[in-house]
Design a protein around this motif. Structure first.
Motif, PDB file in Angstrom:
ATOM      1  N   MET A   1     -32.313 -43.487 -20.318  1.00  0.00           N
ATOM      2  CA  MET A   1     -33.453 -44.370 -20.626  1.00  0.00           C
ATOM      3  C   MET A   1     -32.958 -45.809 -20.796  1.00  0.00           C
ATOM      4  SD  MET A   1     -36.262 -43.979 -23.637  1.00  0.00           S
ATOM      5  CE  MET A   1     -34.975 -43.742 -24.842  1.00  0.00           C
ATOM      6  N   ILE A   2     -33.615 -46.727 -20.118  1.00  0.00           N
ATOM      7  CA  ILE A   2     -33.293 -48.141 -20.296  1.00  0.00           C
ATOM      8  C   ILE A   2     -34.359 -48.772 -21.177  1.00  0.00           C
ATOM      9  CG2 ILE A   2     -32.920 -50.348 -19.187  1.00  0.00           C
ATOM     10  CD1 ILE A   2     -32.563 -48.939 -16.591  1.00  0.00           C
ATOM     11  N   LEU A   3     -33.924 -49.457 -22.170  1.00  0.00           N
ATOM     12  CA  LEU A   3     -34.904 -50.200 -22.972  1.00  0.00           C
ATOM     13  C   LEU A   3     -34.659 -51.683 -22.765  1.00  0.00           C
ATOM     14  CD1 LEU A   3     -34.771 -47.934 -26.100  1.00  0.00           C
ATOM     15  CD2 LEU A   3     -36.656 -48.175 -24.491  1.00  0.00           C
ATOM     16  N   GLN A   4     -35.724 -52.381 -22.538  1.00  0.00           N
ATOM     17  CA  GLN A   4     -35.588 -53.787 -22.175  1.00  0.00           C
ATOM     18  C   GLN A   4     -36.531 -54.592 -23.062  1.00  0.00           C
ATOM     19  OE1 GLN A   4     -33.879 -54.905 -19.288  1.00  0.00           O
ATOM     20  NE2 GLN A   4     -34.667 -56.974 -19.084  1.00  0.00           N
ATOM     21  N   ALA A  24     -41.510 -43.581 -21.283  1.00  0.00           N
ATOM     22  CA  ALA A  24     -40.395 -42.723 -20.874  1.00  0.00           C
ATOM     23  C   ALA A  24     -40.721 -41.264 -21.174  1.00  0.00           C
ATOM     24  CB  ALA A  24     -39.122 -43.151 -21.601  1.00  0.00           C
ATOM     25  N   ALA A  29     -38.929 -39.005 -18.266  1.00  0.00           N
ATOM     26  CA  ALA A  29     -37.570 -39.548 -18.332  1.00  0.00           C
ATOM     27  C   ALA A  29     -36.903 -39.074 -19.615  1.00  0.00           C
ATOM     28  CB  ALA A  29     -37.602 -41.074 -18.280  1.00  0.00           C
ATOM     29  N   HIS A 118     -33.788 -56.484  -4.977  1.00  0.00           N
ATOM     30  CA  HIS A 118     -32.664 -55.610  -4.656  1.00  0.00           C
ATOM     31  C   HIS A 118     -31.473 -55.913  -5.551  1.00  0.00           C
ATOM     32  CE1 HIS A 118     -34.897 -54.669  -0.914  1.00  0.00           C
ATOM     33  NE2 HIS A 118     -34.255 -53.528  -1.031  1.00  0.00           N
ATOM     34  N   GLU A 119     -31.233 -57.195  -5.728  1.00  0.00           N
ATOM     35  CA  GLU A 119     -30.129 -57.610  -6.591  1.00  0.00           C
ATOM     36  C   GLU A 119     -30.264 -56.990  -7.983  1.00  0.00           C
ATOM     37  OE1 GLU A 119     -29.657 -61.982  -5.502  1.00  0.00           O
ATOM     38  OE2 GLU A 119     -28.920 -61.880  -7.568  1.00  0.00           O
ATOM     39  N   ARG A 120     -31.437 -57.159  -8.545  1.00  0.00           N
ATOM     40  CA  ARG A 120     -31.653 -56.671  -9.922  1.00  0.00           C
ATOM     41  C   ARG A 120     -31.593 -55.158  -9.988  1.00  0.00           C
ATOM     42  NH1 ARG A 120     -29.938 -59.831 -13.216  1.00  0.00           N
ATOM     43  NH2 ARG A 120     -30.995 -58.621 -14.818  1.00  0.00           N
ATOM     44  N   MET A 121     -32.071 -54.469  -8.959  1.00  0.00           N
ATOM     45  CA  MET A 121     -32.003 -53.009  -8.997  1.00  0.00           C
ATOM     46  C   MET A 121     -30.544 -52.584  -9.046  1.00  0.00           C
ATOM     47  SD  MET A 121     -35.194 -51.499  -6.814  1.00  0.00           S
ATOM     48  CE  MET A 121     -34.232 -51.416  -5.352  1.00  0.00           C
ATOM     49  N   ASP A 122     -29.710 -53.278  -8.271  1.00  0.00           N
ATOM     50  CA  ASP A 122     -28.294 -52.941  -8.291  1.00  0.00           C
ATOM     51  C   ASP A 122     -27.688 -53.245  -9.662  1.00  0.00           C
ATOM     52  OD1 ASP A 122     -28.579 -52.172  -5.708  1.00  0.00           O
ATOM     53  OD2 ASP A 122     -27.835 -54.039  -4.827  1.00  0.00           O
ATOM     54  N   LEU A 124     -29.116 -53.457 -12.585  1.00  0.00           N
ATOM     55  CA  LEU A 124     -29.570 -52.547 -13.633  1.00  0.00           C
ATOM     56  C   LEU A 124     -29.006 -51.141 -13.425  1.00  0.00           C
ATOM     57  CD1 LEU A 124     -33.259 -53.754 -14.115  1.00  0.00           C
ATOM     58  CD2 LEU A 124     -31.278 -54.249 -15.518  1.00  0.00           C
ATOM     59  N   ARG A 128     -26.757 -49.067 -16.114  1.00  0.00           N
ATOM     60  CA  ARG A 128     -27.093 -47.721 -16.556  1.00  0.00           C
ATOM     61  C   ARG A 128     -25.893 -46.779 -16.366  1.00  0.00           C
ATOM     62  NH1 ARG A 128     -31.759 -47.482 -14.509  1.00  0.00           N
ATOM     63  NH2 ARG A 128     -31.117 -46.803 -12.461  1.00  0.00           N
TER      64      ARG A 128
END
Lengths: 138, 138, 138, 138
Positions: A1-4, A24, A29, A118-122, A124, A128
């Motif tokens: 789980m990512i918390l932002q 989540a 999740a 795409h950059e941010r998906m990579d 993050l 993780r």
DNA sequence: GTGGTCTAGACCACA
DNA sequence: GTGGTCTAGACCACG
């Protein structure tokens, strides 16, 4: 789980946590019975006061989403079914639209916007994975 | 432009207004130079205090989104984006990350997520174009 | 830092505060990172409503002069000047023009005016240096 | 006489006019008995509502600085001695200091600041001359 | 009519 | 304790 957390949104931090954990949980999740991160480390990771995390958890408990077993931690309750696909889609579209609108507002051209995604998906994803590796080691 | 307030979200009312007006501006529902609803009537319509609307407007002014001419009203600015590139990028990344995190929470796979983004960009583009056409006719 | 309000000048109180704090920051009486007086006590001291001081501070924040950490206080920012060159020039010209116009009104000849400017730059420089020395000692 | 209005200062426009005319009168730039610019053209020149100029003039009349002769115009009253040199100096220093502080706040280096001052003095001089020529022609 | 300022006082979120 | 939000209502400045 990512918390932002968004410190500048004006939305109370504990509510941001509540929302994200509910999401989540609802999405699967977080699985029923699974343990949530404990308060102190989570507070440190998010650079937030412990009281704030505690408040979020107590809010979640009173909402019946989680269960607190004193001395053992917080766990997701059983009775939560995953959301229907359509609802999940709607929740996601909300966030996506906000990002698109922001891009338009800032006059960022389409291709730059997509590239940034795409950059941010990579980024993050890496975060993780790093988190998970770190936990395995511990 | 339709403005709608959620009194229970925990998000400050004035920020909800700021966001919605920024969105309206970005989507073309509000055009550069166009007048925003005046403070008093809007406050009544939304059943909110005058100061709350005023605060939203003043925030929008300091963000450079609108221009307020005392005694005459508030108007959408022409070139609302004199922000430095770096800052713009940061603002955009915030929104993008929220969407990505939401997608992850909802366990939407990467390709579905990207597909949804393209879909929404098209949808919002169409909306904006429709708005513009409608105004030309008027 | 000494703050003083003129209730009769017609200039809004909150703007008087903004100006004086900007001046204090520029002159070195306030140092980067240093805490500003907290809102409530300051309001009492100045015999002004809390909201008025809060408005001044929020204005200063949106100008990028101070940073406010809710629950902790307001602090002078480090690098308070991310304005674009063009904008800075415009802001400065405004002040310069006012001084020139005043000189003309008072029929102060050009060379006296320029001499006075040099004098004041030296005086203010000295003040700033004195402030810095004083703080080092503390 | 040059009148310069700052629309963004928050100080009421009519008070800005009052101040500047008082200063001009006190300094001798306006001589006793001399006519002030009439309301309508001045309002146009300053891009200000006629009521605003009218209000400034009426304020000045009630302060005993000028005299309004209906149908003929406004004239400076007799009983005004020029200010003592010291007072004039103080008034001018106020404006100069504001400009210097602004320059420091904007981190404009000394030589650029001085250069800008010369530039603006020339610009304003030209403006004034143009105004005077224009009036001679009329 | 417009927006702007100020006050007084209540309640919330956070450290 | 800190700052933030909101309300209610008064008054000002401007067009």
């Amino acid at each position: 789980m990512i918390l932002q957390i968004n410190f500048k949104s004006g939305m109370p931090i504990y509510l941001q946590l509540v929302d994200q954990i509910k999401t989540a949980a609802a999405s699967g999740a977080l699985r029923p019975g699974e343990a949530l991160p404990s308060i102190r480390p989570l507070a440190e990771e998010l650079r937030v006061n412990r009281n704030t995390v505690a408040k979020a958890y107590s809010e979640l408990e009173s909402l019946g989403v989680i269960e607190t077993l004193p001395g053992r931690g917080c766990f997701l309750k059983e009775n939560h079914s995953a959301l229907r696909k359509e609802v999940r889609r709607k929740l996601l579209i909300e966030e996506i639209d906000q990002a698109i609108v922001q891009a338009h507002h800032l006059q960022v051209p389409r291709h730059e916007f997509l590239q940034l995604i795409h950059e941010r998906m990579d980024v993050l994803d890496d975060k993780r994975r790093a988190n998970e590796d770190h936990k395995k080691e511990v």
